[in-house]
Design a protein around this motif. Structure first.
Motif, mmCIF file in Angstrom:
data_model
loop_
_atom_site.group_PDB
_atom_site.id
_atom_site.type_symbol
_atom_site.label_atom_id
_atom_site.label_comp_id
_atom_site.label_asym_id
_atom_site.label_seq_id
_atom_site.Cartn_x
_atom_site.Cartn_y
_atom_site.Cartn_z
ATOM 1 N N ALA A 231 8.853 11.593 12.643
ATOM 2 C CA ALA A 231 8.337 11.179 11.336
ATOM 3 C C ALA A 231 7.020 10.454 11.539
ATOM 4 O O ALA A 231 6.917 9.546 12.356
ATOM 5 C CB ALA A 231 9.330 10.282 10.625
ATOM 6 N N VAL A 232 6.028 10.883 10.822
ATOM 7 C CA VAL A 232 4.695 10.265 10.929
ATOM 8 C C VAL A 232 4.342 9.717 9.557
ATOM 9 O O VAL A 232 4.348 10.430 8.561
ATOM 10 C CB VAL A 232 3.642 11.290 11.386
ATOM 11 C CG1 VAL A 232 2.273 10.639 11.433
ATOM 12 C CG2 VAL A 232 4.018 11.861 12.731
ATOM 13 N N GLU A 233 4.050 8.436 9.537
ATOM 14 C CA GLU A 233 3.660 7.789 8.290
ATOM 15 C C GLU A 233 2.137 7.804 8.182
ATOM 16 O O GLU A 233 1.411 7.496 9.128
ATOM 17 C CB GLU A 233 4.169 6.342 8.248
ATOM 18 C CG GLU A 233 5.653 6.236 8.043
ATOM 19 C CD GLU A 233 6.072 4.795 7.792
ATOM 20 O OE1 GLU A 233 5.154 3.930 7.800
ATOM 21 O OE2 GLU A 233 7.247 4.567 7.569
ATOM 22 N N VAL A 234 1.691 8.172 6.999
ATOM 23 C CA VAL A 234 0.240 8.243 6.737
ATOM 24 C C VAL A 234 -0.039 7.413 5.501
ATOM 25 O O VAL A 234 0.583 7.619 4.454
ATOM 26 C CB VAL A 234 -0.222 9.699 6.511
ATOM 27 C CG1 VAL A 234 -1.708 9.743 6.263
ATOM 28 C CG2 VAL A 234 0.144 10.570 7.702
ATOM 29 N N SER A 235 -0.976 6.516 5.634
ATOM 30 C CA SER A 235 -1.303 5.652 4.507
ATOM 31 C C SER A 235 -2.285 6.349 3.577
ATOM 32 O O SER A 235 -2.931 7.337 3.930
ATOM 33 C CB SER A 235 -1.912 4.331 5.006
ATOM 34 O OG SER A 235 -3.167 4.600 5.622
ATOM 35 N N GLN A 236 -2.396 5.815 2.376
ATOM 36 C CA GLN A 236 -3.315 6.380 1.392
ATOM 37 C C GLN A 236 -4.760 6.309 1.879
ATOM 38 O O GLN A 236 -5.547 7.221 1.637
ATOM 39 C CB GLN A 236 -3.148 5.638 0.057
ATOM 40 C CG GLN A 236 -3.978 6.245 -1.063
ATOM 41 C CD GLN A 236 -3.717 5.551 -2.382
ATOM 42 O OE1 GLN A 236 -2.993 4.573 -2.439
ATOM 43 N NE2 GLN A 236 -4.304 6.079 -3.431
ATOM 44 N N THR A 237 -5.121 5.297 2.592
ATOM 45 C CA THR A 237 -6.487 5.150 3.106
ATOM 46 C C THR A 237 -6.810 6.254 4.092
ATOM 47 O O THR A 237 -7.889 6.862 4.071
ATOM 48 C CB THR A 237 -6.646 3.785 3.777
ATOM 49 O OG1 THR A 237 -6.349 2.766 2.827
ATOM 50 C CG2 THR A 237 -8.058 3.602 4.303
ATOM 51 N N VAL A 238 -5.842 6.535 4.989
ATOM 52 C CA VAL A 238 -6.070 7.602 5.972
ATOM 53 C C VAL A 238 -6.210 8.947 5.277
ATOM 54 O O VAL A 238 -7.050 9.778 5.640
ATOM 55 C CB VAL A 238 -4.920 7.621 6.994
ATOM 56 C CG1 VAL A 238 -5.057 8.819 7.928
ATOM 57 C CG2 VAL A 238 -4.894 6.333 7.784
ATOM 58 N N VAL A 239 -5.341 9.169 4.277
ATOM 59 C CA VAL A 239 -5.413 10.449 3.544
ATOM 60 C C VAL A 239 -6.783 10.617 2.880
ATOM 61 O O VAL A 239 -7.415 11.676 2.940
ATOM 62 C CB VAL A 239 -4.300 10.523 2.504
ATOM 63 C CG1 VAL A 239 -4.495 11.743 1.590
ATOM 64 C CG2 VAL A 239 -2.948 10.600 3.188
ATOM 65 N N LYS A 240 -7.276 9.541 2.249
ATOM 66 C CA LYS A 240 -8.581 9.613 1.610
ATOM 67 C C LYS A 240 -9.686 9.868 2.632
ATOM 68 O O LYS A 240 -10.628 10.636 2.393
ATOM 69 C CB LYS A 240 -8.860 8.328 0.836
ATOM 70 C CG LYS A 240 -7.986 8.189 -0.401
ATOM 71 C CD LYS A 240 -8.335 6.900 -1.133
ATOM 72 C CE LYS A 240 -7.513 6.772 -2.411
ATOM 73 N NZ LYS A 240 -7.828 5.512 -3.137
ATOM 74 N N GLU B 20 0.853 -1.198 0.000
ATOM 75 C CA GLU B 20 0.000 0.000 0.000
ATOM 76 C C GLU B 20 0.883 1.240 0.000
ATOM 77 O O GLU B 20 1.882 1.310 0.697
ATOM 78 C CB GLU B 20 -0.898 0.018 1.240
ATOM 79 C CG GLU B 20 -1.873 1.181 1.229
ATOM 80 C CD GLU B 20 -2.761 1.166 2.461
ATOM 81 O OE1 GLU B 20 -3.798 1.866 2.426
ATOM 82 O OE2 GLU B 20 -2.421 0.477 3.444
ATOM 83 N N ARG B 21 0.425 2.244 -0.780
ATOM 84 C CA ARG B 21 1.194 3.474 -0.900
ATOM 85 C C ARG B 21 1.084 4.274 0.382
ATOM 86 O O ARG B 21 0.019 4.422 0.965
ATOM 87 C CB ARG B 21 0.673 4.312 -2.071
ATOM 88 C CG ARG B 21 1.587 5.452 -2.450
ATOM 89 C CD ARG B 21 1.086 6.083 -3.711
ATOM 90 N NE ARG B 21 1.967 7.144 -4.137
ATOM 91 C CZ ARG B 21 1.777 7.890 -5.219
ATOM 92 N NH1 ARG B 21 0.707 7.660 -5.972
ATOM 93 N NH2 ARG B 21 2.636 8.830 -5.552
ATOM 94 N N ARG B 22 2.225 4.838 0.853
ATOM 95 C CA ARG B 22 2.252 5.543 2.111
ATOM 96 C C ARG B 22 3.035 6.850 1.971
ATOM 97 O O ARG B 22 3.866 7.008 1.099
ATOM 98 C CB ARG B 22 2.929 4.675 3.200
ATOM 99 C CG ARG B 22 2.278 3.306 3.380
ATOM 100 C CD ARG B 22 3.036 2.472 4.390
ATOM 101 N NE ARG B 22 2.882 2.997 5.749
ATOM 102 C CZ ARG B 22 1.844 2.673 6.527
ATOM 103 N NH1 ARG B 22 0.898 1.849 6.094
ATOM 104 N NH2 ARG B 22 1.764 3.152 7.754
#
Length: 329
Positions: A40-49, A23-25
């Motif tokens: 550093a905070v990683e955010v996944s594409q699902t969270v962004v959407k 999954e794109r992050r």
């Protein structure tokens, strides 16, 4: 593409296994202005959407709430403006109705004068049934009636003003037609009016009225009194009550110095007991012109004017021809 292989027994066939795509992050770096370590905070594409969807919903919600508040503000301002307009309209309607009352009183005065003018023009008064055309509510139907009745107090006031205006308009139209008729008749009889004995010949008071029979104050005999007696001071001027021609200046037994004026149209006036006559036979005179002076000649108990009006050879009451406004006290 990479393939992984697993150990297989001799009795089985081995197939390659496809690796699941990652999954794109996104990584967000939080760097403080002062001292301290970065995070550093990683955010996944699902969270962004999800965050974008929630933001869009919040934006739509804010737009709806803002539009509603703006609409309410506009409606409130408009309502206040309408209330102000209604107050001004109510005041104007009230002033209009007050003026209509004054106009109605004026028309009443004109109606009274109308009757007098018609009589002077030789016309009969307007029939009462015709006059009713200017009284009462509006005839027929008109579309605004129901609309005005349904909009509250101002509508009721406007409806009443409309009814009053219709009444006055109809009455005014009747008056105009009647006055035009009187004017046309009067214009055609102008010379006849000039011959009408419409004023009292002298100043004084009425001491004896026209009568079919009266006891003579000197002879004490019952006899007709074919004119009126106006008591006045000796030497008071006697004026011609209308235009005409002097037809007789003479001494007549019982009447003393007597003057006769022929006004035409069968109208003749006579003036008795004069102390002095100021005109001669055949002279033309106008209304208001002095023709003689009050005296006590002939059979008389004191200075007064005996005044007669004859129409087509018959005596009539002179007071029938005197206009009320022209009677001399």
């Amino acid at each position: 593409m990479r393939y992984l292989t697993a150990p297989c027994a001799e009795a089985y066939v081995c197939f390659p296994m496809k690796r699941k795509q990652a999954e794109r992050r996104w990584t967000v770096m939080l760097v403080p202005h002062g001292s301290g370590s970065s995070r550093a905070v990683e955010v996944s594409q699902t969270v962004v959407k999800a965050l974008m969807g929630i933001g869009g919903l919040l934006a739509i919600l804010f737009l709806i709430l803002g539009g509603t508040a703006l609409s309410r503000g506009v409606n409130f301002t408009r309502r206040r403006a309408l209330e102000r307009e209604n107050q001004l309209l109510a005041s104007e309607i009230q002033r209009l109705r007050e003026r209509l009352v004054g106009l109605r009183d004026t028309l009443i005065v004109f109606s009274q004068r109308e009757d007098e003018l018609r009589l002077l023009a030789g016309l009969s008064p307007v029939d009462k049934a015709v006059q009713q055309g200017g009284i009462g509510g509006p005839s027929g139907q008109w579309s605004e009636r129901d609309s005005l009745s349904s909009v509250g107090v101002n509508g009721a006031q406007a409806l009443a003003a409309r009814i009053d205006m219709d009444q006055l308009t109809r009455r005014a139209n009747i008056l105009v037609r009647s006055l035009n008729e009187a004017y046309d008749s009067a214009s055609s009889q102008r010379s006849r009016y000039a011959a009408m004995p419409s004023i009292m010949p002298t100043k004084g008071w009425l001491s004896s009225a026209f009568a079919k029979e009266r006891v003579h104050p000197i002879l004490h005999l019952a006899r007709p009194h074919e004119g009126i007696d106006v008591s006045a001071p000796m030497g008071m001027e006697i004026d011609a009550p209308a235009s005409g021609v002097i037809t007789k200046v003479a001494w007549v037994e019982g009447y003393g110095n007597m003057l006769t004026i022929d006004h035409g149209y069968g109208l003749v006036t006579r003036y008795a007991h004069c102390s002095k006559i100021m005109v001669v036979s055949g002279q033309r005179v106008k209304r208001g012109q002095p023709v003689a002076k009050v005296g006590s000649t002939g059979l008389s108990t004191g200075p007064h004017l005996h005044y007669e009006v004859w129409v087509n050879g018959r005596p009539v009451d002179p007071m029938k021809y005197v206009l009320p406004d022209a009677i001399v006290d």
